[in-house]
Design an enzyme around this catalytic site. Structure first.
Site: not given
Length: 205
Positions: A117, A155
């Site tokens: 991330s 994501h």
């Protein structure tokens, strides 16, 4: 030769990537800084468990609370940077010299880099995408480590696909973007890279 594992959330592909490294890493530095503004970050401990399960000695390095990252990073063969707030991470990576030390060591092949991330996005040429999001922290520049020729947008499968694609189309310019789902990871070796499946592992929470 640069060797990077750039994930979105899941760690299923990480053990195979570690096993494929030319020299098995013995010591890992785990950087949880991006997660500091979050009320809870179970994924930090999950990453530590996985790395220890692969036989590595794990030392945490919280960039928010140190003045320099050089000594700690110099003793490791792997650095793992967790998710959280990308601009907060970038701010402290710059302040502590983590950006310079890690970039040099990874380019020289002395250090392998794994990031998830925000930790994955940090390796890109520019993090301006995250400056417009909810990230705390103020940076005069959004320039990333430049270890990858693209910026990972994580994501994708959390309802962000349209936003990712729209941003990439509008701001592609000199930068590139790779949008990935939580069960995917970008594996980069030298100048070549590919997206691989990275399903949930028993260490994920």
């Amino acid at each position: 030769m640069r060797r990077l594992f750039l994930g979105s959330a899941r760690l299923g592909a990480l053990p195979a990537w570690l096993a494929a490294l030319p020299a098995k890493p013995r010591r890992a530095v785990l950087v949880p800084t991006a997660a500091n503004p979050l009320p809870s970050a179970p994924f930090v401990d999950a990453a530590a468990r996985l790395l220890r399960g692969e036989g590595l000695l794990v030392e945490r390095l919280d960039l928010e609370h140190v003045d320099s990252a050089a000594d700690t990073v110099s003793e490791a063969q792997l650095v793992f940077v967790t998710g959280g707030y990308a601009m907060f991470l970038l701010q402290h990576a710059r302040r502590t010299g983590f950006d310079r030390v890690v970039s040099r060591a990874v380019r020289e092949g002395r250090l392998a880099y794994a990031g998830v991330s925000a930790g994955a996005a940090l390796t890109g040429p520019d993090l301006r995408f995250f400056q417009d999001a909810e990230d705390p922290g103020v940076c005069a520049s959004t320039t990333g480590l430049g270890l990858a020729p693209f910026t990972v947008l994580p994501h994708r499968d959390r309802g962000r696909a349209e936003r990712h694609d729209r941003y990439a189309a509008r701001h592609g310019g000199p930068f590139r973007f790779v949008s990935i789902n939580d069960d995917q990871a970008v594996i980069m070796e030298g100048d070549t890279w590919e997206i691989r499946p990275s399903p949930a592992s028993r260490h994920d929470q």
